[in-house]
Design a protein around this motif. Structure first.
Motif, PDB file in Angstrom:
ATOM      1  N   SER A 234    -129.995 -60.053  68.202  1.00  0.00           N
ATOM      2  CA  SER A 234    -129.083 -59.185  68.963  1.00  0.00           C
ATOM      3  C   SER A 234    -129.537 -58.967  70.402  1.00  0.00           C
ATOM      4  O   SER A 234    -128.914 -58.204  71.137  1.00  0.00           O
ATOM      5  N   GLU A 235    -130.662 -59.591  70.777  1.00  0.00           N
ATOM      6  CA  GLU A 235    -131.169 -59.540  72.157  1.00  0.00           C
ATOM      7  C   GLU A 235    -131.479 -58.105  72.590  1.00  0.00           C
ATOM      8  O   GLU A 235    -131.285 -57.732  73.746  1.00  0.00           O
ATOM      9  N   ASP A 236    -131.963 -57.308  71.649  1.00  0.00           N
ATOM     10  CA  ASP A 236    -132.256 -55.892  71.921  1.00  0.00           C
ATOM     11  C   ASP A 236    -133.757 -55.737  72.198  1.00  0.00           C
ATOM     12  O   ASP A 236    -134.553 -55.523  71.293  1.00  0.00           O
ATOM     13  N   VAL A 237    -134.130 -55.840  73.461  1.00  0.00           N
ATOM     14  CA  VAL A 237    -135.550 -55.788  73.824  1.00  0.00           C
ATOM     15  C   VAL A 237    -136.115 -54.391  73.586  1.00  0.00           C
ATOM     16  O   VAL A 237    -137.233 -54.230  73.097  1.00  0.00           O
ATOM     17  N   ARG A 238    -135.342 -53.373  73.917  1.00  0.00           N
ATOM     18  CA  ARG A 238    -135.804 -52.005  73.696  1.00  0.00           C
ATOM     19  C   ARG A 238    -136.017 -51.744  72.212  1.00  0.00           C
ATOM     20  O   ARG A 238    -137.035 -51.189  71.795  1.00  0.00           O
ATOM     21  N   GLY A 239    -135.031 -52.164  71.402  1.00  0.00           N
ATOM     22  CA  GLY A 239    -135.166 -51.978  69.965  1.00  0.00           C
ATOM     23  C   GLY A 239    -136.353 -52.738  69.409  1.00  0.00           C
ATOM     24  O   GLY A 239    -137.024 -52.278  68.470  1.00  0.00           O
ATOM     25  N   LEU A 240    -136.632 -53.896  69.992  1.00  0.00           N
ATOM     26  CA  LEU A 240    -137.770 -54.699  69.548  1.00  0.00           C
ATOM     27  C   LEU A 240    -139.082 -53.944  69.767  1.00  0.00           C
ATOM     28  O   LEU A 240    -140.001 -54.023  68.951  1.00  0.00           O
ATOM     29  N   SER A 241    -139.160 -53.197  70.853  1.00  0.00           N
ATOM     30  CA  SER A 241    -140.381 -52.425  71.116  1.00  0.00           C
ATOM     31  C   SER A 241    -140.591 -51.364  70.037  1.00  0.00           C
ATOM     32  O   SER A 241    -141.718 -51.077  69.647  1.00  0.00           O
ATOM     33  N   TYR A 242    -139.476 -50.779  69.538  1.00  0.00           N
ATOM     34  CA  TYR A 242    -139.575 -49.804  68.442  1.00  0.00           C
ATOM     35  C   TYR A 242    -140.172 -50.445  67.187  1.00  0.00           C
ATOM     36  O   TYR A 242    -141.070 -49.904  66.551  1.00  0.00           O
ATOM     37  N   VAL A 243    -139.607 -51.625  66.816  1.00  0.00           N
ATOM     38  CA  VAL A 243    -140.031 -52.258  65.564  1.00  0.00           C
ATOM     39  C   VAL A 243    -141.488 -52.696  65.647  1.00  0.00           C
ATOM     40  O   VAL A 243    -142.262 -52.517  64.696  1.00  0.00           O
ATOM     41  N   TYR A 244    -141.876 -53.283  66.776  1.00  0.00           N
ATOM     42  CA  TYR A 244    -143.277 -53.685  66.937  1.00  0.00           C
ATOM     43  C   TYR A 244    -144.201 -52.469  66.801  1.00  0.00           C
ATOM     44  O   TYR A 244    -145.281 -52.546  66.196  1.00  0.00           O
ATOM     45  N   THR A 245    -143.764 -51.350  67.373  1.00  0.00           N
ATOM     46  CA  THR A 245    -144.568 -50.127  67.265  1.00  0.00           C
ATOM     47  C   THR A 245    -144.693 -49.688  65.807  1.00  0.00           C
ATOM     48  O   THR A 245    -145.775 -49.304  65.350  1.00  0.00           O
ATOM     49  N   ASN A 246    -143.581 -49.765  65.068  1.00  0.00           N
ATOM     50  CA  ASN A 246    -143.618 -49.383  63.655  1.00  0.00           C
ATOM     51  C   ASN A 246    -144.526 -50.312  62.841  1.00  0.00           C
ATOM     52  O   ASN A 246    -145.248 -49.866  61.945  1.00  0.00           O
ATOM     53  N   LEU A 247    -144.488 -51.612  63.166  1.00  0.00           N
ATOM     54  CA  LEU A 247    -145.384 -52.548  62.484  1.00  0.00           C
ATOM     55  C   LEU A 247    -146.845 -52.221  62.805  1.00  0.00           C
ATOM     56  O   LEU A 247    -147.715 -52.266  61.932  1.00  0.00           O
ATOM     57  N   GLY A 248    -147.107 -51.884  64.066  1.00  0.00           N
ATOM     58  CA  GLY A 248    -148.466 -51.518  64.452  1.00  0.00           C
ATOM     59  C   GLY A 248    -148.950 -50.286  63.699  1.00  0.00           C
ATOM     60  O   GLY A 248    -150.096 -50.234  63.234  1.00  0.00           O
TER      61      GLY A 248
END
Length: 506
Positions: A234-248
């Motif tokens: 979906s090309e959602d860069v902001r949303g991607l930062s959320y998910v990476y943070t949750n994985l971390g």
């Protein structure tokens, strides 16, 4: 899949997403440059800004301000409403939720004037999301449910997958995990039918958070990875930062600190790319915690210091502009030193070096022009803010006048009620007086006049009797007086029995 392969796949996916996003923006820009229709230009600028929110929010803000001013100038209400909604999204991207809420509320008013059901439902949904970010969960629930009811009018039972996903996130924050999972599953089912990767990402991320909160880390990671895939599509860069943070966070809970730090760094990079300052603040804090757990206290202090600095200045546009200028000057200085160091060895490339220097000068000039433009925009924003405050004050004054008017109306109503009561009492008094007068008239007509008539009859008999002249004169005078008394009684009876009013007697 090994970590190296995962990095490669994510890199390729990001490149592909960015390329697709660029193609879409180029298409919109090309259409914008080829049309002279003012209304169409406003709508195109709004969509360009909307597509830029997750890529370049500063450019998005500039574009939507131009669209908003143009829409106001040509009185294009639909364009004005859309500009306000997109501006709300821009401030959302900055993490400035108070400003986002203000613009969404203004957009909602415009859509209500237009009776635009879709525009209203979208704004209600976004307002609910802002209240969620502000921690006002009951307000959030009210707006999200209202938005869902409008979506159901538009799209039928179930409404919108996005609305269900938003409700799922809210129920998660409220600790109502069963309701949250139910809404997420409805959202996933609807999003799959529509191939809506953005909503799928929200729902998968939400389910991952539920399992994270329940310490079911393996399932949380599974859902977070599905969310990463959907965010990339979906090309959602902001949303991607959320998910990476949750994985971390998940890997940190598992004490897999290397993996945790890897995902936090990716989250930081995505947050910087999307100018998501609110996400960046949290990622820096988590990086500090990981460094501390690793025993690297120097880096832990470094990341926590950056976290604190960013938190203090996150919404200060002046500082942001200053930092951007310092960074540009720093990069220019580094490039100049590098060119000076290589001059002895690369004399044959003098022409290229000159071109690079000219390019740098042009860049600095453009940066300066951009800074000047930003200054003008800030002044305009201050002026608009002042006018907005003036309007608020006027609205407050009107409200006070309305309250005073209401009080006057209440007093008038009370006076009317008192007047009606007085009229009723006066009517009752007049009715009683009329009765008394009527009885009085009856008394005069029958009780008083009867003896007078008898006296007159006796006098008539005496007048025709053989009486001495002296006695006859007395009878005559008695007749005259009795006649006058009868006339007075008749006059009183006539006056009293006329209309109930006591008039002056003849």
């Amino acid at each position: 899949m090994s970590r190296l392969k995962l990095v490669f796949v994510l890199t390729v996916a990001l490149f592909s997403s960015a390329k697709a996003q660029r193609v879409q923006l180029d298409s919109l820009i090309l259409t914008l440059n080829s049309t002279d229709n003012d209304s169409l230009r406003v709508m195109l600028l709004n969509e360009i800004a909307f597509n830029n929110i997750s890529i370049n929010p500063i450019a998005a803000k500039d574009d939507v301000l131009i669209a908003y001013n143009a829409a106001k100038e040509i009185n294009f209400l639909k364009g004005t409403a859309r500009s306000l909604a997109v501006m709300g999204g821009v401030y959302w991207g900055f993490g400035n939720y108070e400003q986002a809420l203000s613009h969404y509320l203004d957009a909602l008013k415009e859509y209500q004037k237009l009776d635009d059901l879709k525009g209203r439902s979208d704004c209600l949904n976004n307002i609910g999301e802002v209240y969620k970010k502000l921690g006002e969960y009951q307000n959030s629930l009210d707006y999200l449910k209202h938005a869902l009811s409008l979506k159901e009018k538009l799209y039928g039972v179930g409404g919108s997958p996005l609305s269900n996903s938003n409700l799922g996130e809210l129920y998660t924050l409220m600790g109502q995990y069963e309701s949250a999972e139910e809404n997420y599953k409805i959202a996933i089912e609807g999003a799959k039918k529509l191939n809506d990767q953005r909503v799928l990402a929200y729902a998968y991320d939400g389910l991952g958070l539920i399992h994270f909160k329940q310490n079911n880390y393996s399932r949380a990671i599974t859902y977070f990875e599905l969310a990463v895939d959907a965010r990339l599509k979906s090309e959602d860069v902001r949303g991607l930062s959320y998910v990476y943070t949750n994985l971390g966070r998940t890997y940190m809970a598992l004490n897999q600190l290397d993996s945790s730090k890897l995902y936090f760094k990716r989250g930081l990079k995505s947050a910087e790319s999307a100018s998501a300052s609110d996400v960046k603040i949290n990622v820096l804090k988590y990086l500090s915690e990981v460094d501390s757990l690793n025993g690297d206290y120097a880096k832990a202090y470094f990341h926590y210091k950056k976290h604190a600095q960013l938190k203090d200045s996150v919404f200060n546009l002046d500082k942001s502009a200053q930092l951007a200028r310092i960074q540009t000057e720093y990069e220019t200085e580094i490039l100049q030193k590098d060119n000076e160091a290589k001059q002895a060895d690369v004399k044959q490339r003098n022409t290229m070096i000159i071109a690079v220097i000219m390019l740098l000068i042009l860049t600095i000039a453009l940066a300066n022009a951009f800074y000047q433009q930003r200054t003008v925009q800030k002044q305009a924003n201050k002026s608009l803010q002042s006018k907005s405050e003036q309007i608020v004050r006027q609205a407050d004054e009107l409200q006070k006048q309305s309250v005073k008017l209401q009080q006057m109306n209440d007093n008038l109503e009370s006076s009317n009620q008192n007047l009606e009561e007085k009229i009723r009492q006066r009517t009752e008094q007049l009715r009683e007086q009329n009765k008394i007068l009527s009885d009085y008239a009856f008394f005069h007509a029958h009780e008083l006049r009867a003896p007078v008539a008898n006296i007159l009859g006796l006098i008539e008999l005496l007048k025709h009797s053989e009486l001495p002249k002296k006695d006859l004169d007395i009878v005559t005078h008695l007749y005259t007086s009795t006649t006058e008394l009868d006339k007075v009684i008749k006059n009183i009876t006539t006056q009293v029995s006329g209309n109930g009013d006591i008039k002056a007697l003849d």
